[in-house]
Design a protein around this motif. Structure first.
Motif, PDB file in Angstrom:
ATOM      1  N   LEU A   8      47.603  42.280  25.742  1.00 47.74           N
ATOM      2  CA  LEU A   8      48.327  41.069  25.353  1.00 47.74           C
ATOM      3  C   LEU A   8      49.661  40.950  26.069  1.00 47.74           C
ATOM      4  O   LEU A   8      50.485  40.102  25.718  1.00 47.74           O
ATOM      5  CB  LEU A   8      48.565  41.078  23.833  1.00 47.74           C
ATOM      6  N   SER A   9      49.872  41.759  27.085  1.00 45.95           N
ATOM      7  CA  SER A   9      51.207  41.863  27.686  1.00 45.95           C
ATOM      8  C   SER A   9      51.703  40.540  28.263  1.00 45.95           C
ATOM      9  O   SER A   9      52.871  40.174  28.071  1.00 45.95           O
ATOM     10  CB  SER A   9      51.211  42.944  28.777  1.00 45.95           C
ATOM     11  N   VAL A  10      50.854  39.799  28.953  1.00 43.74           N
ATOM     12  CA  VAL A  10      51.324  38.565  29.575  1.00 43.74           C
ATOM     13  C   VAL A  10      51.707  37.535  28.518  1.00 43.74           C
ATOM     14  O   VAL A  10      52.660  36.762  28.689  1.00 43.74           O
ATOM     15  CB  VAL A  10      50.273  37.992  30.552  1.00 43.74           C
ATOM     16  N   PHE A  11      50.987  37.523  27.394  1.00 44.62           N
ATOM     17  CA  PHE A  11      51.317  36.592  26.324  1.00 44.62           C
ATOM     18  C   PHE A  11      52.654  36.970  25.683  1.00 44.62           C
ATOM     19  O   PHE A  11      53.463  36.109  25.341  1.00 44.62           O
ATOM     20  CB  PHE A  11      50.219  36.596  25.266  1.00 44.62           C
ATOM     21  N   GLU A  12      52.875  38.257  25.542  1.00 41.69           N
ATOM     22  CA  GLU A  12      54.083  38.729  24.874  1.00 41.69           C
ATOM     23  C   GLU A  12      55.318  38.618  25.746  1.00 41.69           C
ATOM     24  O   GLU A  12      56.434  38.479  25.245  1.00 41.69           O
ATOM     25  CB  GLU A  12      53.875  40.178  24.419  1.00 41.69           C
ATOM     26  N   THR A  13      55.145  38.677  27.074  1.00 43.42           N
ATOM     27  CA  THR A  13      56.306  38.645  27.968  1.00 43.42           C
ATOM     28  C   THR A  13      56.583  37.249  28.523  1.00 43.42           C
ATOM     29  O   THR A  13      57.747  36.931  28.821  1.00 43.42           O
ATOM     30  CB  THR A  13      56.116  39.610  29.144  1.00 43.42           C
ATOM     31  N   VAL A  14      55.581  36.420  28.666  1.00 39.96           N
ATOM     32  CA  VAL A  14      55.755  35.112  29.301  1.00 39.96           C
ATOM     33  C   VAL A  14      55.751  33.970  28.289  1.00 39.96           C
ATOM     34  O   VAL A  14      56.551  33.048  28.387  1.00 39.96           O
ATOM     35  CB  VAL A  14      54.669  34.874  30.374  1.00 39.96           C
ATOM     36  N   GLU A  15      54.887  34.069  27.287  1.00 35.86           N
ATOM     37  CA  GLU A  15      54.751  32.961  26.341  1.00 35.86           C
ATOM     38  C   GLU A  15      55.869  32.998  25.300  1.00 35.86           C
ATOM     39  O   GLU A  15      56.363  34.065  24.933  1.00 35.86           O
ATOM     40  CB  GLU A  15      53.388  33.027  25.634  1.00 35.86           C
ATOM     41  N   SER A  16      56.243  31.831  24.824  1.00 37.23           N
ATOM     42  CA  SER A  16      57.328  31.707  23.847  1.00 37.23           C
ATOM     43  C   SER A  16      57.026  32.435  22.543  1.00 37.23           C
ATOM     44  O   SER A  16      55.863  32.590  22.146  1.00 37.23           O
ATOM     45  CB  SER A  16      57.575  30.225  23.538  1.00 37.23           C
ATOM     46  N   CYS A  22      47.841  33.353  17.356  1.00 34.48           N
ATOM     47  CA  CYS A  22      47.467  34.560  18.099  1.00 34.48           C
ATOM     48  C   CYS A  22      48.047  35.822  17.466  1.00 34.48           C
ATOM     49  O   CYS A  22      47.545  36.932  17.689  1.00 34.48           O
ATOM     50  CB  CYS A  22      47.895  34.448  19.558  1.00 34.48           C
ATOM     51  N   ARG A  23      49.093  35.672  16.682  1.00 33.93           N
ATOM     52  CA  ARG A  23      49.652  36.846  15.995  1.00 33.93           C
ATOM     53  C   ARG A  23      48.734  37.286  14.847  1.00 33.93           C
ATOM     54  O   ARG A  23      48.626  38.474  14.556  1.00 33.93           O
ATOM     55  CB  ARG A  23      51.047  36.521  15.452  1.00 33.93           C
ATOM     56  N   SER A  24      48.098  36.316  14.198  1.00 28.03           N
ATOM     57  CA  SER A  24      47.178  36.647  13.114  1.00 28.03           C
ATOM     58  C   SER A  24      45.853  37.178  13.634  1.00 28.03           C
ATOM     59  O   SER A  24      45.190  37.980  12.966  1.00 28.03           O
ATOM     60  CB  SER A  24      46.922  35.403  12.250  1.00 28.03           C
ATOM     61  N   TRP A  25      45.476  36.717  14.812  1.00 29.59           N
ATOM     62  CA  TRP A  25      44.188  37.110  15.390  1.00 29.59           C
ATOM     63  C   TRP A  25      44.444  37.742  16.769  1.00 29.59           C
ATOM     64  O   TRP A  25      44.310  37.071  17.813  1.00 29.59           O
ATOM     65  CB  TRP A  25      43.285  35.888  15.540  1.00 29.59           C
ATOM     66  N   PRO A  26      44.820  39.024  16.816  1.00 27.38           N
ATOM     67  CA  PRO A  26      45.171  39.690  18.079  1.00 27.38           C
ATOM     68  C   PRO A  26      43.939  40.033  18.908  1.00 27.38           C
ATOM     69  O   PRO A  26      43.545  41.197  19.048  1.00 27.38           O
ATOM     70  CB  PRO A  26      45.902  40.944  17.600  1.00 27.38           C
TER      71      PRO A  26
END
Length: 426
Positions: A8-16, A22-26
């Motif tokens: 999930l790194s790109v979502f956590e570093t790039v996305e707001s 997506c936090r509820s369903w990782p």
């Protein structure tokens, strides 16, 4: 179900940080069909979320997909603002023939923009223009969208706080059963309207959801809705029904207000009107309210022609015999209700109440945080469900209308298991 921790790194570093579902369903979802979604490792999840009500006919419905592919392959217009196109004509003809005429609804159709809040903003603007007044009355626990006008008639304090500016010209009133039957319907509202010293500016309109989805699956009684419609007539206010999540068959009939026998002045639709999850919304209103000047309300993406294609195919496939779709939804709803009765009887100290209509149901717990734990455990067991209500205290069930009885039973068994297993961890 054993799940490998996804990257999930790109979502956590790039996305707001504003991302939420997506936090509820990782998981990293890769494909979907019918009532199931699959992550990139091939794990299947039964979907009781249906795109927050945008996928009433399931993921990648084959009939709708075929219509869309055929249109794209022939280089059909994809972007057309509000230009006349063959795709728009086909949708308008189908909508008039299969939805409006059978219900004797004379509505004009406006394409205000691609999302639900666009439709609400257009409805509020039109009501104010018609009546020459600014005030709009909404209801406790309402949710109407995230743009400023829609937020002004939304009840949720967390959502409203995100505006960062005063939310004006909206006044909340108690929704049905807000006082649990101890106060006559509309006593406070009508008293304020008639009292010249109340401080309530004469409203242009009232906006209401027949079932408050985000507010906790609060179901308005038909007699309450009829009384509200009568009040609007007596007090010269327009009645706006927000059918964005509850329309398109979600409660059984195509429009959620049909059961009450009311005819709103303005109706907003979005979510499942395209049938395929493509952005599209409508603002419907009585012909005499159509006082717009050309171009007075516009938007670059109000003419989503691929959505017109799937919307027309949806109407022709599922609503040419509307009674069949309605009967199926009601039957599936009875299946859900029976399961919720059993869960409530098995957990009398935990479940406060269950409620719903058609294929939208909620289960509220005495301990508010319990709903979140149930949803989390359900995800671990392969089921996607969300929570709703002002404190996320309600487990919300929103499966596709096309779900099979077997799939529905499978998901309901997971819900029952999640309730049991979260009770053991308290």
């Amino acid at each position: 179900m054993t799940i490998t921790q996804p990257d999930l790194s790109v979502f956590e570093t790039v996305e707001s940080e504003v991302r939420s579902y997506c936090r509820s369903w990782p998981a990293v979802f890769d494909r979907a069909q019918g009532s199931r979604m699959y992550d990139e490792d091939g794990h299947a999840y039964l979907d009781f979320f249906a795109g927050a009500g945008s996928l009433n006919y399931g993921h990648n419905n084959p009939v709708l997909k075929r219509a869309l592919i055929d249109y794209l392959e022939r280089d059909g217009v994809t972007h057309g603002l509000d230009m006349s196109t063959s795709a728009k004509r086909a949708f308008l003809e189908s909508f008039q023939e299969l939805v409006l005429r059978p219900r004797d609804l004379p509505y004009k159709v406006m394409f205000p923009g691609p999302t639900g809040t666009n439709a609400v903003e257009a409805a509020l603007k039109l009501a104010r223009k018609v009546k020459g007044r600014e005030a709009i009355v909404s209801f406790t626990n309402a949710f109407h969208g995230m743009s400023l006008g829609s937020l002004a008639v939304t009840g949720n304090a967390f959502k409203r706080a995100g505006a960062g500016v005063p939310l004006v010209h909206g006044t909340p009133m108690p929704f049905d059963n807000y006082f649990e039957g101890t106060v006559p319907d509309f006593l406070w509202f009508e008293r304020l309207l008639e009292d010249q010293g109340s401080g309530l500016n004469k409203p242009a309109a009232v906006i209401v959801e027949t079932v408050q989805g985000e507010g906790g699956i609060n179901v308005a009684r038909p007699e309450w809705l009829r009384a509200l419609a009568d009040l609007c007539v007596r007090q010269d206010m327009l009645l706006i029904v927000d059918d964005i999540q509850m329309g398109c068959g979600r409660t059984g009939a195509f429009f959620s207000f049909e059961e009450a026998g009311v005819v709103p002045d303005i109706v907003t639709l979005s979510k499942s009107i395209s049938g395929y999850g493509l952005p599209m919304s409508l603002c419907l209103f009585r012909p005499e309210l159509d006082i717009w000047e050309p171009g007075e309300h516009n938007g670059t993406f109000r003419g989503n022609n691929p959505a017109f294609v799937t919307a027309a195919a949806t109407l022709e496939t599922y609503w040419s015999d509307g009674s069949a779709m309605e009967k199926q939804t009601r039957a599936r709803g009875e299946q859900v209700e029976e399961a919720l009765i059993s869960i409530t009887e098995e957990n009398p100290d935990d479940v406060r109440e269950y409620r719903g209509r058609g294929l939208v149901w909620g289960m509220e717990f005495h301990e508010k945080a319990r709903a979140g734990r149930v949803a989390q455990r359900a995800f671990e067991l392969g089921l996607l469900i969300e929570t709703s209500g002002p404190e996320s205290e309600v487990v919300k069930l929103l499966p596709a209308l096309t779900i099979t009885p077997e799939e529905l039973d499978e998901g309901l068994r997971i819900v029952a298991r999640a309730v049991r297993e979260t009770a053991e961890t308290v």
